[in-house]
Design an enzyme around this catalytic site. Sequence first.
Site, PDB file in Angstrom:
ATOM      1  N   HIS A  28      42.567  40.892  46.396  1.00  0.00           N
ATOM      2  CA  HIS A  28      41.587  40.257  47.433  1.00  0.00           C
ATOM      3  C   HIS A  28      42.065  38.861  47.714  1.00  0.00           C
ATOM      4  O   HIS A  28      42.240  38.399  48.821  1.00  0.00           O
ATOM      5  CB  HIS A  28      40.208  40.279  47.055  1.00  0.00           C
ATOM      6  CG  HIS A  28      39.835  41.799  46.682  1.00  0.00           C
ATOM      7  ND1 HIS A  28      39.910  42.844  47.589  1.00  0.00           N
ATOM      8  CD2 HIS A  28      39.694  42.312  45.160  1.00  0.00           C
ATOM      9  CE1 HIS A  28      39.337  43.955  46.694  1.00  0.00           C
ATOM     10  NE2 HIS A  28      39.013  43.508  45.502  1.00  0.00           N
TER      11      HIS A  28
HETATM   12  O1  RIB Z   1      35.066  41.032  46.732  1.00  0.00           O
HETATM   13  C1  RIB Z   1      36.257  40.608  46.221  1.00  0.00           C
HETATM   14  C2  RIB Z   1      35.902  39.201  45.777  1.00  0.00           C
HETATM   15  O2  RIB Z   1      34.964  38.759  44.843  1.00  0.00           O
HETATM   16  C3  RIB Z   1      37.417  38.104  45.266  1.00  0.00           C
HETATM   17  O3  RIB Z   1      36.994  36.720  45.749  1.00  0.00           O
HETATM   18  C4  RIB Z   1      36.845  38.251  43.770  1.00  0.00           C
HETATM   19  O4  RIB Z   1      37.314  37.227  42.961  1.00  0.00           O
HETATM   20  C5  RIB Z   1      35.108  38.192  43.627  1.00  0.00           C
HETATM   21  O5  RIB Z   1      34.841  36.893  43.659  1.00  0.00           O
END
Ligand code: RIB
Length: 323
Positions: free
Chosen positions: A242
């Site tokens: 992500h």
């Molecule tokens: O949904 C993914 C996000 O949420 C990423 O930034 C992960 O690190 C959590 O913070």
Amino acid sequence: MTQTRIILDTDPGVDDALAILLMLASPEIKLEALTTVHGNVNVEKTTRNALALLEFLNARHIPIAAGCSLPLIKSSLHGGEVVHGASGLGGAVFPEPTIKPLHIHAVDYLIERFLTEPNEISLYAVGPLTNVALAIRKEPRIVNAIKELVIMGGAVRSGGNASPQAEFNIYEDPYAAHIVFNSGIPITLIPLDVTYKCLLTSVDVERLNQIDSPIAKFVRDVTVDYMAHYLKYEGFAGCGLHDPLTVAVVIAPELLSFEEHYVNVDISGGESTGKTFADFMKVSKKPANMKVALDVKGREFVELFIERLKKLSLLNKKEIASG
Ligand code: RIB
Ligand code: CA
């Protein structure tokens, strides 16, 4: 090469740590500072993790300012320990960091940096947007001083990962996201729609570990439990990159497909609170407020991620503290 100067607002966090590694492995980027925020774990732990990671990477010259411990409105944290582990860094273990955060609060640090050098620095936000929203409210002038705001967050056509409709970073502080989305800052959004197409697998991690390096070992240690969670709860044989995908905006924008849309956040307080929605049919007549990545060449990005981390891992090992 003109480097993209970035301040990263972050809640490390397994994938946050991988994003920091990728930024440090990318000569196109100058990582100016980290500001920490509540999110995957509490802000004391996200700050400790940021300090320990930069010390491990011999990047102690990069300043860290600690930020907000709670969302703007909600008084409780959902937290991400079930995904990122009790420490926030999965199975990776670092000694207590010897470096310390700056004495200035992250909100004040963001205001100071962006007003001192207007339109020179980009802000990458990969955690809940509490620090960013408070900075905007405390000093509205930063809206015209942030060169670009790249956000990992939201689920536009995708389902959510924190609720059936909402992505974690937005769900943790939907009111902060609403302030930021409607601020007028030039925003690029990297939502779950694309990050779930960038799955790092254990095979990829073992390819990296063909290099005997503390960094390669860290990547294995930090992701092992994270991947087990994805397999058990989300049915993925891998873990979502992500936060690291935000780095593609600088190092491989050709892998991303963007559309410009009016996007907002549901703060109505009901079941869909935190849901991010795009006005695809332009029915609101509101102008687009961001570029949204809606497709990506996911496997190509993962290969780029591994290649960059291989180079970082091959750096003279004495330059990288032992893990
Ligand atoms: O949904 C993914 C996000 O949420 C990423 O930034 C992960 O690190 C959590 O913070
Ligand atoms: Ca994060």
